[in-house]
Design a protein around this motif. Structure first.
Motif, PDB file in Angstrom:
ATOM      1  N   HIS A 147     -10.829  -9.887 -26.596  1.00 24.50           N
ATOM      2  CA  HIS A 147      -9.966 -10.913 -26.016  1.00 24.50           C
ATOM      3  C   HIS A 147      -8.562 -10.952 -26.596  1.00 24.50           C
ATOM      4  CE1 HIS A 147     -10.375 -13.709 -29.420  1.00 24.50           C
ATOM      5  NE2 HIS A 147     -11.587 -13.230 -29.519  1.00 24.50           N
ATOM      6  N   ALA A 148      -8.109  -9.865 -27.231  1.00 26.55           N
ATOM      7  CA  ALA A 148      -6.708  -9.824 -27.673  1.00 26.55           C
ATOM      8  C   ALA A 148      -5.796  -9.872 -26.442  1.00 26.55           C
ATOM      9  CB  ALA A 148      -6.446  -8.558 -28.485  1.00 26.55           C
ATOM     10  N   ASP A 149      -4.614 -10.439 -26.607  1.00 23.58           N
ATOM     11  CA  ASP A 149      -3.696 -10.670 -25.477  1.00 23.58           C
ATOM     12  C   ASP A 149      -3.518  -9.447 -24.578  1.00 23.58           C
ATOM     13  OD1 ASP A 149      -3.402 -13.168 -26.481  1.00 23.58           O
ATOM     14  OD2 ASP A 149      -1.259 -13.014 -26.953  1.00 23.58           O
ATOM     15  N   SER A 150      -3.290  -8.299 -25.186  1.00 20.29           N
ATOM     16  CA  SER A 150      -2.963  -7.097 -24.407  1.00 20.29           C
ATOM     17  C   SER A 150      -4.064  -6.692 -23.442  1.00 20.29           C
ATOM     18  CB  SER A 150      -2.734  -5.910 -25.348  1.00 20.29           C
ATOM     19  OG  SER A 150      -1.650  -6.167 -26.181  1.00 20.29           O
ATOM     20  N   PHE A 151      -5.291  -7.156 -23.685  1.00 21.30           N
ATOM     21  CA  PHE A 151      -6.421  -6.681 -22.887  1.00 21.30           C
ATOM     22  C   PHE A 151      -6.832  -7.653 -21.793  1.00 21.30           C
ATOM     23  CE2 PHE A 151      -7.336  -4.741 -27.158  1.00 21.30           C
ATOM     24  CZ  PHE A 151      -6.921  -3.475 -26.812  1.00 21.30           C
ATOM     25  N   LEU A 152      -6.271  -8.848 -21.805  1.00 24.32           N
ATOM     26  CA  LEU A 152      -6.729  -9.853 -20.835  1.00 24.32           C
ATOM     27  C   LEU A 152      -6.006  -9.690 -19.496  1.00 24.32           C
ATOM     28  CD1 LEU A 152      -7.383 -12.953 -23.073  1.00 24.32           C
ATOM     29  CD2 LEU A 152      -9.017 -11.364 -22.053  1.00 24.32           C
ATOM     30  N   ILE A 153      -5.958  -8.471 -19.077  1.00 25.38           N
ATOM     31  CA  ILE A 153      -5.367  -8.109 -17.802  1.00 25.38           C
ATOM     32  C   ILE A 153      -6.468  -7.326 -17.082  1.00 25.38           C
ATOM     33  CG2 ILE A 153      -3.334  -7.032 -16.717  1.00 25.38           C
ATOM     34  CD1 ILE A 153      -2.443  -8.777 -19.099  1.00 25.38           C
ATOM     35  N   SER A 154      -6.927  -7.831 -15.958  1.00 23.56           N
ATOM     36  CA  SER A 154      -8.040  -7.174 -15.240  1.00 23.56           C
ATOM     37  C   SER A 154      -9.195  -6.847 -16.183  1.00 23.56           C
ATOM     38  CB  SER A 154      -7.574  -5.887 -14.562  1.00 23.56           C
ATOM     39  OG  SER A 154      -6.518  -6.143 -13.691  1.00 23.56           O
ATOM     40  N   ALA A 155      -9.686  -7.879 -16.869  1.00 21.26           N
ATOM     41  CA  ALA A 155     -10.571  -7.627 -18.005  1.00 21.26           C
ATOM     42  C   ALA A 155     -12.072  -7.651 -17.714  1.00 21.26           C
ATOM     43  CB  ALA A 155     -10.261  -8.603 -19.134  1.00 21.26           C
ATOM     44  N   GLY A 156     -12.472  -7.747 -16.456  1.00 24.88           N
ATOM     45  CA  GLY A 156     -13.904  -7.620 -16.165  1.00 24.88           C
ATOM     46  C   GLY A 156     -14.747  -8.799 -16.610  1.00 24.88           C
ATOM     47  N   SER A 157     -16.035  -8.567 -16.611  1.00 25.92           N
ATOM     48  CA  SER A 157     -17.128  -9.514 -16.902  1.00 25.92           C
ATOM     49  C   SER A 157     -16.712 -10.941 -17.169  1.00 25.92           C
ATOM     50  CB  SER A 157     -17.992  -9.007 -18.037  1.00 25.92           C
ATOM     51  OG  SER A 157     -17.260  -8.861 -19.214  1.00 25.92           O
ATOM     52  N   GLY A 158     -16.737 -11.359 -18.453  1.00 21.67           N
ATOM     53  CA  GLY A 158     -16.474 -12.741 -18.819  1.00 21.67           C
ATOM     54  C   GLY A 158     -15.242 -13.294 -18.123  1.00 21.67           C
ATOM     55  N   ALA A 159     -14.133 -12.607 -18.281  1.00 21.79           N
ATOM     56  CA  ALA A 159     -12.865 -13.081 -17.731  1.00 21.79           C
ATOM     57  C   ALA A 159     -12.928 -13.200 -16.210  1.00 21.79           C
ATOM     58  CB  ALA A 159     -11.739 -12.141 -18.139  1.00 21.79           C
ATOM     59  N   TYR A 160     -13.546 -12.236 -15.569  1.00 23.85           N
ATOM     60  CA  TYR A 160     -13.607 -12.274 -14.115  1.00 23.85           C
ATOM     61  C   TYR A 160     -14.567 -13.358 -13.646  1.00 23.85           C
ATOM     62  CZ  TYR A 160     -14.495 -11.211  -9.278  1.00 23.85           C
ATOM     63  OH  TYR A 160     -14.634 -11.317  -7.939  1.00 23.85           O
ATOM     64  N   THR A 161     -15.734 -13.395 -14.280  1.00 21.27           N
ATOM     65  CA  THR A 161     -16.763 -14.338 -13.892  1.00 21.27           C
ATOM     66  C   THR A 161     -16.242 -15.767 -13.990  1.00 21.27           C
ATOM     67  OG1 THR A 161     -18.432 -12.810 -14.640  1.00 21.27           O
ATOM     68  CG2 THR A 161     -19.119 -15.070 -14.389  1.00 21.27           C
ATOM     69  N   MET A 162     -15.369 -16.014 -14.959  1.00 18.01           N
ATOM     70  CA  MET A 162     -14.829 -17.346 -15.131  1.00 18.01           C
ATOM     71  C   MET A 162     -13.729 -17.642 -14.109  1.00 18.01           C
ATOM     72  SD  MET A 162     -16.828 -17.881 -17.468  1.00 18.01           S
ATOM     73  CE  MET A 162     -16.513 -19.618 -17.699  1.00 18.01           C
ATOM     74  N   GLY A 163     -13.429 -16.687 -13.252  1.00 23.20           N
ATOM     75  CA  GLY A 163     -12.418 -16.907 -12.231  1.00 23.20           C
ATOM     76  C   GLY A 163     -11.009 -16.887 -12.777  1.00 23.20           C
ATOM     77  N   SER A 164     -10.830 -16.323 -13.959  1.00 21.88           N
ATOM     78  CA  SER A 164      -9.479 -16.210 -14.503  1.00 21.88           C
ATOM     79  C   SER A 164      -9.240 -14.787 -14.987  1.00 21.88           C
ATOM     80  CB  SER A 164      -9.281 -17.196 -15.645  1.00 21.88           C
ATOM     81  OG  SER A 164     -10.329 -17.066 -16.585  1.00 21.88           O
ATOM     82  N   THR A 171       1.465 -14.011 -22.630  1.00 18.20           N
ATOM     83  CA  THR A 171       2.853 -14.035 -22.138  1.00 18.20           C
ATOM     84  C   THR A 171       3.128 -12.877 -21.184  1.00 18.20           C
ATOM     85  OG1 THR A 171       3.708 -12.664 -23.924  1.00 18.20           O
ATOM     86  CG2 THR A 171       3.637 -15.049 -24.323  1.00 18.20           C
ATOM     87  N   GLN A 172       4.098 -13.077 -20.326  1.00 24.19           N
ATOM     88  CA  GLN A 172       4.497 -12.030 -19.387  1.00 24.19           C
ATOM     89  C   GLN A 172       4.954 -10.794 -20.152  1.00 24.19           C
ATOM     90  OE1 GLN A 172       3.879 -12.422 -16.125  1.00 24.19           O
ATOM     91  NE2 GLN A 172       4.320 -10.226 -16.065  1.00 24.19           N
ATOM     92  N   GLY A 173       5.610 -11.022 -21.290  1.00 25.80           N
ATOM     93  CA  GLY A 173       6.087  -9.906 -22.102  1.00 25.80           C
ATOM     94  C   GLY A 173       4.942  -8.990 -22.520  1.00 25.80           C
ATOM     95  N   VAL A 174       3.868  -9.599 -22.983  1.00 28.22           N
ATOM     96  CA  VAL A 174       2.695  -8.802 -23.377  1.00 28.22           C
ATOM     97  C   VAL A 174       2.095  -8.126 -22.151  1.00 28.22           C
ATOM     98  CG1 VAL A 174       0.313  -8.953 -24.227  1.00 28.22           C
ATOM     99  CG2 VAL A 174       2.132 -10.155 -25.429  1.00 28.22           C
ATOM    100  N   ALA A 175       1.955  -8.893 -21.073  1.00 29.95           N
ATOM    101  CA  ALA A 175       1.341  -8.346 -19.858  1.00 29.95           C
ATOM    102  C   ALA A 175       2.124  -7.150 -19.324  1.00 29.95           C
ATOM    103  CB  ALA A 175       1.227  -9.434 -18.792  1.00 29.95           C
ATOM    104  N   ASN A 176       3.440  -7.192 -19.467  1.00 37.38           N
ATOM    105  CA  ASN A 176       4.279  -6.101 -18.966  1.00 37.38           C
ATOM    106  C   ASN A 176       3.964  -4.763 -19.631  1.00 37.38           C
ATOM    107  OD1 ASN A 176       5.598  -7.856 -17.320  1.00 37.38           O
ATOM    108  ND2 ASN A 176       7.414  -8.081 -18.630  1.00 37.38           N
TER     109      ASN A 176
END
Ligand SMILES: *Cc1c(COP(=O)(O)O)cnc(C)c1O
Length: 433
Positions: A147-164, A171-176
């Motif tokens: 769950h480090a910031d850089s990975f919470l982009i299209s992150a599958g299972s937990g993140a997807y299942t929770m609808g987020s 931050t957008q900077g990290v996501a970029n």
């Protein structure tokens, strides 16, 4: 089955713990209902607070590959217990642990112990960035790397299942700096690399995915990544937090014969205690402090209790390679049985499996990436999950998770699982008509 004690514990938990759980996927949100609170576990069985017994098909999301409360691991922890629990100074066992990891996984020339898979992945990309002097990373949709910031982009299972799929607070900077491609799509990777020349520090991938359900790499995919990385000076990271020491002694990289530059490890490596590790090529690992300028540290890293458990676990796996044959046989029996039932009931669902991992997807599509995984009927999965639970089989509470087999599962357990499976599938389809 009676779940009243679990229900009342969950009510108390929700007052003080967000969602009543300390990790989101435990909350049963995607399947509905109340999570069961576990009191103890032994071998192939979990026992909850109401005294219900379940056959274990998650095994703590992987670590309990030998079954619960394995006597050798118990003994190893008991032996070091009287010597205190943490020193914050180096110990003999850490050296032996490093030697054993490098022996079992030859691409790992140097290794650093941390406390979780998240920490391992977070530190590995920092090392890759420090080593290459580049900023961007490529990951795959539906792959989870903690769950480090850089990975919470299209992150599958937990993140997807929770609808987020993308978390608030990143931050957008990290996501970029995190670029994503569909799994098994080399062309998409090449396109990203071409569009960002000399900017990609690393490609991180689950060599076999567990976090969108079990998804296998297609022929040539991992080799193709290796080639692109070699050509472009990109660090290839295999996230083997799930697959390491599970699919083979040397992980997925041994099975597929592709050597990553860095590997991240977790789950099994701690024998059930909180441990992670990252390692790989010497010259990259030497960019880490105190040798190099990439900072990474940990007060409890290499903790003596955790090292005792992990070392006992890895030793058992290293010395008994027939465990992997056994695991594959158990899994094959289960998967084969489910396939027979599907046929009997004229259902077209997809099962993916390899070694001791498998997923039953409620879709008739072949599942090769996150997009195809998402064609699954999650409502139907939710019903199936609860039927199985009622019949004493504990599955992962999400369609987008792999199941993890342990060697503790006996033939009579397999029979129980298959009977529960057939009844559950039959019932949910009768109810659906
Ligand atoms: C579980 C997992 C992680 C995260 O590990 P934690 O110990 O939960 O932080 C990272 N990568 C993969 C592939 C995993 O399965």
């Amino acid at each position: 089955m009676n779940f009243s004690t679990s229900q009342s514990l969950f009510e108390r938990a929700k007052q003080l713990i967000p969602g009543g759980v300390n990790s989101p996927v435990r909350a049963f949100k995607s399947v509905g209902g109340t999570p069961v609170f576990i009191k103890r576990a032994e071998g192939a069985y979990l026992y909850d607070e109401d005294g219900n017994r379940y056959i274990e098909l998650i095994n703590s999301w992987g670590p309990m590959i030998l079954g619960h409360a394995h006597p050798k691991i118990q003994r190893a922890i008991a032996e070091v217990l009287p010597h205190s629990f943490s020193y914050g100074a180096p110990t003999r066992r850490e050296v032996e642990m490093a030697e054993l990891i490098c022996h079992m996984m030859p691409s790992v020339e140097k290794v650093r112990m941390v406390n979780s898979g998240t920490e391992a992945c977070m530190s590995a990309i920092r090392a890759a960035r420090g080593y290459t002097g580049r900023n961007k990373i490529i990951k795959f949709e539906g792959c989870y790397h903690g769950h480090a910031d850089s990975f919470l982009i299209s992150a599958g299972s937990g993140a997807y299942t929770m609808g987020s799929p993308d978390s608030l607070g990143v931050t957008q900077g990290v996501a970029n700096d995190t670029l994503t491609a569909p799994y098994n799509d080399l062309q998409a990777v090449q396109t990203l690399v071409d569009a960002n020349p000399q900017q990609i520090a690393c490609i991180i991938v689950e060599p076999v995915v567990g976090n969108m359900g079990c998804v296998l790499p297609q022929a040539g995919f991992l080799e193709g990544l290796r080639k692109i990385c070699d050509k472009e000076g990109i660090v290839l990271i295999f996230d083997e937090v799930m697959t390491g020491f599970r699919l083979a002694r040397g992980g997925a990289q041994e099975i597929f014969g592709v050597k990553p530059d860095l590997t991240t490890l977790g789950k099994i490596i701690g024998g059930g205690l909180p441990v992670g590790a990252y390692g790989g090529r010497k010259e990259i690992m030497d960019s880490i402090s105190p040798v190099g300028k990439v900072y990474q540290a940990g007060t409890l890293s290499g903790n003596p209790l955790a090292m005792a458990a992990g070392y006992a676990m890895l030793t058992e796996l290293n010395e008994n390679p027939q465990i992997y044959t056994q695991l594959a046989q158990i899994t094959q029996k289960i998967v084969h049985g489910i396939q027979q039932t599907l046929q009997k009931l004229s259902l077209n669902y997809t099962i993916n499996h390899i070694g001791s991992m498998y997923s039953l997807f409620f879709t008739d599509k072949q599942v090769i990436n996150f997009q195809t995984a998402k064609t699954s009927n999650t409502q139907l999965f939710g019903k199936y999950f609860h039927k199985m639970l009622q019949k004493g089989v504990y599955l992962a509470p999400s369609q987008f998770e792999s199941l993890f087999i342990s060697v503790a599962i006996s033939d009579s357990d397999i029979e129980h699982i298959l009977q529960a499976n057939e009844e559950s599938l039959r019932e949910i389809h009768q109810e659906n008509i």
